[in-house]
Design an enzyme around this catalytic site. Structure first.
Site, PDB file in Angstrom:
ATOM      1  N   ILE A  13     -14.044 -42.550  35.173  1.00 13.64           N
ATOM      2  CA  ILE A  13     -13.524 -42.934  36.487  1.00 13.64           C
ATOM      3  C   ILE A  13     -13.778 -44.424  36.733  1.00 13.64           C
ATOM      4  O   ILE A  13     -12.914 -45.145  37.240  1.00 13.64           O
ATOM      5  CB  ILE A  13     -14.177 -42.081  37.604  1.00 13.64           C
ATOM      6  CG1 ILE A  13     -13.919 -40.593  37.363  1.00 13.64           C
ATOM      7  CG2 ILE A  13     -13.633 -42.493  38.983  1.00 13.64           C
ATOM      8  CD1 ILE A  13     -14.688 -39.660  38.280  1.00 13.64           C
ATOM      9  N   THR A 131     -20.042 -36.149  44.005  1.00  9.92           N
ATOM     10  CA  THR A 131     -19.234 -35.020  43.550  1.00  9.92           C
ATOM     11  C   THR A 131     -19.247 -33.876  44.553  1.00  9.92           C
ATOM     12  O   THR A 131     -20.204 -33.735  45.325  1.00  9.92           O
ATOM     13  CB  THR A 131     -19.803 -34.520  42.194  1.00  9.92           C
ATOM     14  OG1 THR A 131     -19.241 -33.248  41.889  1.00  9.92           O
ATOM     15  CG2 THR A 131     -21.320 -34.341  42.255  1.00  9.92           C
ATOM     16  N   ASP A 132     -18.208 -33.037  44.493  1.00  7.97           N
ATOM     17  CA  ASP A 132     -18.192 -31.842  45.358  1.00  7.97           C
ATOM     18  C   ASP A 132     -19.218 -30.808  44.904  1.00  7.97           C
ATOM     19  O   ASP A 132     -19.505 -29.852  45.627  1.00  7.97           O
ATOM     20  CB  ASP A 132     -16.781 -31.223  45.398  1.00  7.97           C
ATOM     21  CG  ASP A 132     -16.272 -30.729  44.043  1.00  7.97           C
ATOM     22  OD1 ASP A 132     -16.934 -30.970  43.018  1.00  7.97           O
ATOM     23  OD2 ASP A 132     -15.191 -30.097  44.016  1.00  7.97           O
ATOM     24  N   GLU A 133     -19.767 -30.985  43.681  1.00  6.59           N
ATOM     25  CA  GLU A 133     -20.670 -29.959  43.147  1.00  6.59           C
ATOM     26  C   GLU A 133     -21.968 -29.859  43.938  1.00  6.59           C
ATOM     27  O   GLU A 133     -22.688 -28.861  43.840  1.00  6.59           O
ATOM     28  CB  GLU A 133     -20.940 -30.217  41.656  1.00  6.59           C
ATOM     29  CG  GLU A 133     -19.632 -30.260  40.886  1.00  6.59           C
ATOM     30  CD  GLU A 133     -19.756 -30.192  39.372  1.00  6.59           C
ATOM     31  OE1 GLU A 133     -20.754 -29.659  38.876  1.00  6.59           O
ATOM     32  OE2 GLU A 133     -18.838 -30.687  38.698  1.00  6.59           O
ATOM     33  N   TYR A 156     -27.352 -31.142  37.011  1.00  7.28           N
ATOM     34  CA  TYR A 156     -26.454 -32.260  37.344  1.00  7.28           C
ATOM     35  C   TYR A 156     -26.224 -32.330  38.857  1.00  7.28           C
ATOM     36  O   TYR A 156     -26.439 -33.371  39.483  1.00  7.28           O
ATOM     37  CB  TYR A 156     -25.104 -32.104  36.614  1.00  7.28           C
ATOM     38  CG  TYR A 156     -24.002 -32.982  37.173  1.00  7.28           C
ATOM     39  CD1 TYR A 156     -24.087 -34.372  37.109  1.00  7.28           C
ATOM     40  CD2 TYR A 156     -22.867 -32.428  37.777  1.00  7.28           C
ATOM     41  CE1 TYR A 156     -23.084 -35.186  37.636  1.00  7.28           C
ATOM     42  CE2 TYR A 156     -21.861 -33.237  38.295  1.00  7.28           C
ATOM     43  CZ  TYR A 156     -21.975 -34.609  38.230  1.00  7.28           C
ATOM     44  OH  TYR A 156     -20.988 -35.408  38.749  1.00  7.28           O
ATOM     45  N   LYS A 160     -27.307 -35.190  41.659  1.00  7.07           N
ATOM     46  CA  LYS A 160     -26.352 -35.927  42.507  1.00  7.07           C
ATOM     47  C   LYS A 160     -26.661 -35.674  43.986  1.00  7.07           C
ATOM     48  O   LYS A 160     -26.569 -36.584  44.819  1.00  7.07           O
ATOM     49  CB  LYS A 160     -24.913 -35.513  42.182  1.00  7.07           C
ATOM     50  CG  LYS A 160     -24.393 -35.957  40.827  1.00  7.07           C
ATOM     51  CD  LYS A 160     -24.288 -37.454  40.636  1.00  7.07           C
ATOM     52  CE  LYS A 160     -23.206 -38.099  41.460  1.00  7.07           C
ATOM     53  NZ  LYS A 160     -23.016 -39.539  41.069  1.00  7.07           N
TER      54      LYS A 160
HETATM   55  P1  NAD Z   1     -18.782 -40.852  32.752  1.00  2.00           P
HETATM   56  O1  NAD Z   1     -19.852 -39.982  32.172  1.00  2.00           O
HETATM   57  O2  NAD Z   1     -17.441 -40.897  32.108  1.00  2.00           O
HETATM   58  O3  NAD Z   1     -19.292 -42.368  32.839  1.00  2.00           O
HETATM   59  C1  NAD Z   1     -20.565 -42.717  33.270  1.00  2.00           C
HETATM   60  C2  NAD Z   1     -20.771 -44.183  32.952  1.00  2.00           C
HETATM   61  O4  NAD Z   1     -22.079 -44.553  33.414  1.00  2.00           O
HETATM   62  C3  NAD Z   1     -20.720 -44.515  31.455  1.00  2.00           C
HETATM   63  O5  NAD Z   1     -19.935 -45.668  31.244  1.00  2.00           O
HETATM   64  C4  NAD Z   1     -22.182 -44.791  31.097  1.00  2.00           C
HETATM   65  O6  NAD Z   1     -22.335 -45.707  30.032  1.00  2.00           O
HETATM   66  C5  NAD Z   1     -22.719 -45.338  32.413  1.00  2.00           C
HETATM   67  N1  NAD Z   1     -24.183 -45.157  32.536  1.00  2.00           N
HETATM   68  C6  NAD Z   1     -24.891 -44.015  32.323  1.00  2.00           C
HETATM   69  N2  NAD Z   1     -26.203 -44.253  32.499  1.00  2.00           N
HETATM   70  C7  NAD Z   1     -26.332 -45.567  32.847  1.00  2.00           C
HETATM   71  C8  NAD Z   1     -27.422 -46.389  33.177  1.00  2.00           C
HETATM   72  N3  NAD Z   1     -28.676 -45.920  33.154  1.00  2.00           N
HETATM   73  N4  NAD Z   1     -27.195 -47.685  33.501  1.00  2.00           N
HETATM   74  C9  NAD Z   1     -25.920 -48.178  33.510  1.00  2.00           C
HETATM   75  N5  NAD Z   1     -24.847 -47.433  33.195  1.00  2.00           N
HETATM   76  C10 NAD Z   1     -25.030 -46.141  32.865  1.00  2.00           C
HETATM   77  O7  NAD Z   1     -18.678 -40.398  34.290  1.00  2.00           O
HETATM   78  P2  NAD Z   1     -17.393 -40.185  35.195  1.00  2.00           P
HETATM   79  O8  NAD Z   1     -16.826 -38.858  34.931  1.00  2.00           O
HETATM   80  O9  NAD Z   1     -16.550 -41.391  35.098  1.00  2.00           O
HETATM   81  O10 NAD Z   1     -18.081 -40.120  36.626  1.00  2.00           O
HETATM   82  C11 NAD Z   1     -18.383 -41.329  37.334  1.00  2.00           C
HETATM   83  C12 NAD Z   1     -19.058 -40.967  38.642  1.00  2.00           C
HETATM   84  O11 NAD Z   1     -18.208 -40.131  39.421  1.00  2.00           O
HETATM   85  C13 NAD Z   1     -20.354 -40.184  38.462  1.00  2.00           C
HETATM   86  O12 NAD Z   1     -21.283 -40.651  39.409  1.00  2.00           O
HETATM   87  C14 NAD Z   1     -19.964 -38.740  38.745  1.00  2.00           C
HETATM   88  O13 NAD Z   1     -21.058 -38.014  39.274  1.00  2.00           O
HETATM   89  C15 NAD Z   1     -18.866 -38.927  39.776  1.00  2.00           C
HETATM   90  N6  NAD Z   1     -17.828 -37.877  39.793  1.00  2.00           N
HETATM   91  C16 NAD Z   1     -17.218 -37.484  38.644  1.00  2.00           C
HETATM   92  C17 NAD Z   1     -16.209 -36.505  38.697  1.00  2.00           C
HETATM   93  C18 NAD Z   1     -15.467 -36.079  37.456  1.00  2.00           C
HETATM   94  O14 NAD Z   1     -14.643 -35.162  37.522  1.00  2.00           O
HETATM   95  N7  NAD Z   1     -15.672 -36.722  36.306  1.00  2.00           N
HETATM   96  C19 NAD Z   1     -15.858 -35.935  39.917  1.00  2.00           C
HETATM   97  C20 NAD Z   1     -16.520 -36.373  41.076  1.00  2.00           C
HETATM   98  C21 NAD Z   1     -17.501 -37.348  41.012  1.00  2.00           C
HETATM   99  P1  TYD Z   2     -16.063 -29.372  33.214  1.00  3.60           P
HETATM  100  O1  TYD Z   2     -14.846 -30.114  32.743  1.00  3.60           O
HETATM  101  O2  TYD Z   2     -17.301 -29.424  32.381  1.00  3.60           O
HETATM  102  O3  TYD Z   2     -16.338 -29.848  34.709  1.00  3.60           O
HETATM  103  P2  TYD Z   2     -17.384 -29.231  35.806  1.00  3.60           P
HETATM  104  O4  TYD Z   2     -18.343 -28.324  35.143  1.00  3.60           O
HETATM  105  O5  TYD Z   2     -18.021 -30.469  36.320  1.00  3.60           O
HETATM  106  O6  TYD Z   2     -16.511 -28.521  36.800  1.00  3.60           O
HETATM  107  O7  TYD Z   2     -15.666 -27.853  33.371  1.00  3.60           O
HETATM  108  C1  TYD Z   2     -14.576 -27.446  34.198  1.00  3.60           C
HETATM  109  C2  TYD Z   2     -14.526 -25.934  34.153  1.00  3.60           C
HETATM  110  O8  TYD Z   2     -14.186 -25.506  32.827  1.00  3.60           O
HETATM  111  C3  TYD Z   2     -15.864 -25.271  34.482  1.00  3.60           C
HETATM  112  O9  TYD Z   2     -15.626 -24.047  35.185  1.00  3.60           O
HETATM  113  C4  TYD Z   2     -16.459 -24.958  33.101  1.00  3.60           C
HETATM  114  C5  TYD Z   2     -15.211 -24.670  32.271  1.00  3.60           C
HETATM  115  N1  TYD Z   2     -15.315 -24.993  30.828  1.00  3.60           N
HETATM  116  C6  TYD Z   2     -14.942 -24.054  29.872  1.00  3.60           C
HETATM  117  O10 TYD Z   2     -14.506 -22.916  30.209  1.00  3.60           O
HETATM  118  N2  TYD Z   2     -15.037 -24.389  28.560  1.00  3.60           N
HETATM  119  C7  TYD Z   2     -15.506 -25.608  28.131  1.00  3.60           C
HETATM  120  O11 TYD Z   2     -15.597 -25.852  26.903  1.00  3.60           O
HETATM  121  C8  TYD Z   2     -15.876 -26.585  29.128  1.00  3.60           C
HETATM  122  C9  TYD Z   2     -16.392 -27.937  28.737  1.00  3.60           C
HETATM  123  C10 TYD Z   2     -15.754 -26.239  30.469  1.00  3.60           C
END
Ligand code: NAD
Ligand code: TYD
Length: 350
Positions: A13, A131-133, A156, A160
């Protein structure tokens, strides 16, 4: 002119947020502070890395001296904090890493902001992306609102939730001008293939099993990552200080239905017989503490800031699949090395 640290800008993101801000705000200086863990990848930002208003800063948000020096030297006035450990399954194997990065890392940034900004908070802003989690799991009905009580179940989401509480505490105790958003599951380009959608895209390409946890009836709300980046832009610029905004896609899917849709899209894209990819679906051992359903009430951000998702799920998924098919080298790079070890440990016996 603003001087903004975006943490985690080399991740999924974060890279979309960095790209949006660098392109749309030439008068802002964007410092991408990232440790480059397994999830961080500078390939994600090749197209904007030469921009004069962009600078990559390699560092760890846990490094107090380094973070404080960065705030002082670059005269930072805003933070958009995305750096985190973000994968639930990894948090189950290694919770402490999540405590350190997600909680201690956030407090380290808050302390640096407090020290540097002192009593001169007027034009400052600390935006925490969450996150919504944190809200826990819903049954078959209902939606998470900004008033829903926190009830995290995974290491996780617990980390958060804790970081969100610290951000609010720094607002209430020290007057740090904060804003928080809690978003549902994102999907799109540059998504590391440990999460459901990119993992399935990668496995379909390689004719490998598609691991579905439990009965596949778990439900998530999905938002296209570029719509999330636009929401972050809106909350950063127009969000009310001290407030929280829920961000969602108005787009709930059971995992099995989502994977079936993805299989069908990719049958067409890969010129395979209809139904070919669905045969790869394999039900595997469930995730411990697996939350049944997440669903977001995003009416506040819609009403107050005029934000709504811009693409349908079918459009977004198709764009996403096209990107992965056009960028096979990206997937090959990120799935070499440590990814193989992770995959073997996570799905062994499945
Ligand atoms: P990601 O795992 O793809 O990226 C995380 C980034 O943080 C990486 O570039 C990593 O190198 C960097 N990082 C990790 N530890 C670090 C540290 N100690 N110092 C500096 N940089 C560090 O994560 P994402 O999916 O892009 O999520 C980004 C944010 O959005 C997170 O805070 C996550 O909780 C939140 N979020 C994610 C989702 C989703 O669906 N992916 C949804 C809602 C909120
Ligand atoms: P994920 O992409 O890990 O996101 P989050 O756990 O943060 O919602 O998983 C999305 C959904 O898919 C979750 O219900 C777990 C499920 N899942 C599988 O069924 N198989 C998989 O291999 C993974 C990674 C996730």
């Amino acid at each position: 002119m603003k001087s903004i640290i975006i943490t985690g800008g080399a991740g999924f993101i974060g890279s979309h947020v960095v790209r949006r801000f660098v392109k749309n705000y030439p008068n802002y200086k964007i410092y991408n502070l990232d440790k480059l863990t397994y999830a961080g990848n500078l390939e994600n930002l090749r197209d904007i890395e030469a921009s004069p208003n962009y600078e990559f800063v390699h560092g760890d948000i846990l490094d107090v001296d380094f973070v404080e020096k960065l705030f002082a030297e670059k005269k930072i006035d805003s933070v958009i904090h995305l750096a985190a450990e973000s994968h639930v399954d990894r948090s189950i194997s290694n919770p402490l890493e999540f405590v350190m990065t997600n909680i201690v890392g956030t407090v380290t940034l808050l302390n640096a902001a407090k020290k540097e900004w002192g009593s001169n908070m007027g034009d400052k802003r600390f935006y925490h992306v969450s996150t919504d989690e944190v809200y826990g799991a819903l049954g078959a009905t209902g939606l998470f609102t900004e008033e829903t009580s926190y009830d995290p179940h995974s290491p996780y989401s617990a980390s958060k939730a804790s970081s969100d509480h610290f951000v609010r505490a720094y607002h209430d105790t020290y007057g740090i001008p904060v804003v928080i958003s809690n978003c549902s599951n994102n999907y799109g380009s540059h998504h590391f293939p440990e999460k459901l959608i990119p993992l399935c895209i990668h496995n379909i390409q390689n004719n490998k099993p598609l691991p579905i946890y439990g009965d596949g009836k778990y439900t998530r709300d999905w938002l296209f990552v570029e719509d999330h980046a636009r929401a972050i832009d809106d909350v950063f610029h127009k969000g009310k200080l001290g407030d929280t905004y829920n961000i969602g896609g108005f787009n709930e899917w059971q995992n099995i239905d989502l994977v079936n849709l993805l299989c069908d899209i990719m049958d067409k894209k890969l010129d395979r017989e209809p139904g070919t990819n669905r045969k790869l679906i394999t039900f595997v051992k469930d995730r411990p503490g697996h939350d049944l359903r997440y669903a977001i009430d995003a009416s506040k951000i819609e009403k107050d800031l005029g934000w709504r998702p811009s693409v349908t799920f079918e459009q977004g998924l198709e764009k996403t699949v096209d990107w992965y098919l056009e960028n096979k080298g990206w997937l090959e790079n990120v799935t070499s090395g440590h990814y193989q070890t992770y995959y073997k440990n996570q799905y062994q016996g499945s």
